[in-house]
Scaffold this motif. Structure first.
Motif, PDB file in Angstrom:
ATOM      1  N   ALA B  12       1.000  -1.247  -0.034  1.00 43.51           N
ATOM      2  CA  ALA B  12      -0.015  -0.255  -0.126  1.00 43.51           C
ATOM      3  C   ALA B  12       0.824   1.386  -0.183  1.00 43.51           C
ATOM      4  CB  ALA B  12      -0.757  -0.109   1.284  1.00 43.51           C
ATOM      5  N   LEU B  13       2.355   1.141   0.249  1.00 44.26           N
ATOM      6  CA  LEU B  13       3.008   2.389   0.204  1.00 44.26           C
ATOM      7  C   LEU B  13       3.824   2.432  -0.893  1.00 44.26           C
ATOM      8  CD1 LEU B  13       4.561   1.369   3.515  1.00 44.26           C
ATOM      9  CD2 LEU B  13       2.523   2.672   3.367  1.00 44.26           C
ATOM     10  N   PRO B  14       3.424   3.122  -1.855  1.00 44.46           N
ATOM     11  CA  PRO B  14       4.012   3.236  -3.347  1.00 44.46           C
ATOM     12  C   PRO B  14       5.380   3.261  -3.284  1.00 44.46           C
ATOM     13  CG  PRO B  14       2.039   4.739  -3.478  1.00 44.46           C
ATOM     14  CD  PRO B  14       2.555   4.091  -2.071  1.00 44.46           C
ATOM     15  N   PHE B  15       5.899   3.966  -2.440  1.00 43.82           N
ATOM     16  CA  PHE B  15       7.770   4.279  -2.551  1.00 43.82           C
ATOM     17  C   PHE B  15       8.230   2.802  -1.990  1.00 43.82           C
ATOM     18  CE2 PHE B  15      11.652   6.034  -1.148  1.00 43.82           C
ATOM     19  CZ  PHE B  15      12.153   6.446  -2.458  1.00 43.82           C
ATOM     20  N   ALA B  16       7.566   2.174  -0.927  1.00 40.65           N
ATOM     21  CA  ALA B  16       8.314   0.995  -0.554  1.00 40.65           C
ATOM     22  C   ALA B  16       8.060   0.129  -1.625  1.00 40.65           C
ATOM     23  CB  ALA B  16       7.365   0.496   0.505  1.00 40.65           C
ATOM     24  N   ALA B  18       8.535   0.977  -4.794  1.00 40.57           N
ATOM     25  CA  ALA B  18       9.412   1.381  -5.819  1.00 40.57           C
ATOM     26  C   ALA B  18      10.778   0.934  -5.580  1.00 40.57           C
ATOM     27  CB  ALA B  18       9.185   2.861  -5.986  1.00 40.57           C
ATOM     28  N   LEU B  19      11.092   0.805  -4.205  1.00 42.85           N
ATOM     29  CA  LEU B  19      12.271   0.358  -3.858  1.00 42.85           C
ATOM     30  C   LEU B  19      12.475  -1.148  -3.591  1.00 42.85           C
ATOM     31  CD1 LEU B  19      13.357   2.821  -0.937  1.00 42.85           C
ATOM     32  CD2 LEU B  19      14.203   2.685  -3.232  1.00 42.85           C
ATOM     33  N   ALA B  57      15.357   5.016   3.861  1.00 39.24           N
ATOM     34  CA  ALA B  57      13.750   5.021   3.664  1.00 39.24           C
ATOM     35  C   ALA B  57      13.515   3.424   3.911  1.00 39.24           C
ATOM     36  CB  ALA B  57      13.642   4.957   1.898  1.00 39.24           C
ATOM     37  N   ASP B  60      13.247   3.921   7.874  1.00 36.33           N
ATOM     38  CA  ASP B  60      11.813   4.409   8.142  1.00 36.33           C
ATOM     39  C   ASP B  60      10.555   3.666   7.931  1.00 36.33           C
ATOM     40  OD1 ASP B  60      10.491   7.126   8.908  1.00 36.33           O
ATOM     41  OD2 ASP B  60       9.725   6.711   6.950  1.00 36.33           O
ATOM     42  N   THR B  61      10.563   3.027   6.852  1.00 36.30           N
ATOM     43  CA  THR B  61       9.346   2.000   6.564  1.00 36.30           C
ATOM     44  C   THR B  61       9.414   0.983   7.645  1.00 36.30           C
ATOM     45  OG1 THR B  61       9.906   2.294   4.108  1.00 36.30           O
ATOM     46  CG2 THR B  61       8.388   0.709   4.887  1.00 36.30           C
TER      47      THR B  61
END
Lengths: 167, 139
Positions: B12-16, B18-19, B57, B60-61
């Motif tokens: 649900a976290l787009p940046f997570a 993306a990585l 990142a 933090d996640t």
């Protein structure tokens, strides 16, 4: 006194050196970060992109995106400050720089204050080198979106400077 | 979000996404999340080492996930996060972060985290942070 250097030549030298520096960091390109330059002053720009979202309900930028944006800004500013005198004096040309990329400072620690939610729009950041010694440097970074005075994040980091042999 | 399965939390976290983060364990205020090496995440091309920002990142996640898995947690956001970089992560190796939410008050959660590559005895980085904490009202 020699005549002043033509402005196009000055801009070409500074812009090509800056582009070489920024393009050498793949992660800055992955995030889409670009740098604007006025004289020696740099402003980092993070154009909004859907992949940068952390909380899709709000929606808000991911905290890790904000930390990354600030750390990229700090490292580029510190490297730029380190190279500036050599570039301006002609001891280092943009061509030499492109052929042999300068080693970058290494992060020792980095502390981010999240002051406000990162909104789904462009962000800006500027870094200030508070102390730069031969080995260690301390850098402060501020980031904002709509209003320069309303920061959405700030950070302080310490860095180990690359040892530059013959310059 | 706390009702979802762990991997859904990450998805649900787009940046997570993306990585390429993978949630490996979660529950009771602890989380473990990993991230593979990728040339796009490199900070210094001379060494191939992942940029500190990507490690931040991940930390933090993972820290946020640990807070969300604390009993009764409803929502969280990072107040501050400090990362100490012990050594460069070995290029090509997966980085795994483990976070523990070790104390909560009515409004604040305190978290510490470590990250290591395939050499699990020598941490790549450690982190400590404070997060906002909203909990479900007692029934």
């Amino acid at each position: 006194m020699p005549p002043p250097e033509p402005v196009q030549q000055v801009k070409y030298r500074r812009d090509s050196a800056l582009n070489t520096l920024v393009d050498s960091v793949p992660y800055a390109g992955f995030l889409g970060i670009v740098f604007e330059r006025h004289g020696d002053e740099l402003t980092a720009v993070l154009p909004y992109d859907a992949k940068l979202i952390g909380n899709p309900v709000l929606p808000a930028l991911h905290g890790g995106v904000i930390a990354s944006f600030l750390e990229v800004t700090a490292i580029i500013e510190l490297s730029w400050a380190m190279l500036w005198d050599e570039l301006e004096s002609g001891r280092l040309t943009p061509e030499q720089m492109a052929a042999s990329l300068p080693r970058l400072p290494k992060t020792i620690d980095f502390t981010v204050d999240y002051l406000r939610t990162g909104l789904p729009r462009d962000g800006y950041a500027r870094a200030r080198v508070n102390r730069s010694g031969r080995r260690y440097a301390s850098v402060h970074v501020e980031a904002w979106q709509d209003n320069r005075a309303r920061l959405f994040a700030q950070a302080t980091g310490h860095f180990l400077m690359p040892q530059r042999g013959n310059g | 979000m706390a009702e979802n399965t762990p991997q859904e939390f990450i998805n649900a976290l787009p940046f997570a996404g993306a990585l390429g983060m993978r949630l490996e364990q979660i529950g009771d205020g602890r989380a473990q999340i990993s991230m593979g090496w990728d040339p796009r995440f490199v900070g210094d091309p001379a060494t191939g080492v992942i940029h500190g920002g990507a490690v931040s990142a991940l930390m933090d996640t993972c820290s946020g996930a640990a807070v969300m898995s604390y009993p009764g947690a409803l929502t969280t956001a990072t107040i501050d996060l400090r990362i100490d970089y012990m050594r460069a992560a070995t290029p090509g190796q997966r980085i795994t972060a483990r976070a523990e939410c070790y104390h909560v008050t009515r409004r604040v959660a305190f978290v510490r985290a470590t990250a290591h590559d395939e050499d699990s005895d020598n941490p790549v980085a450690t982190a400590s942070g404070a997060f906002t904490f909203d909990r479900r009202e007692a029934p």
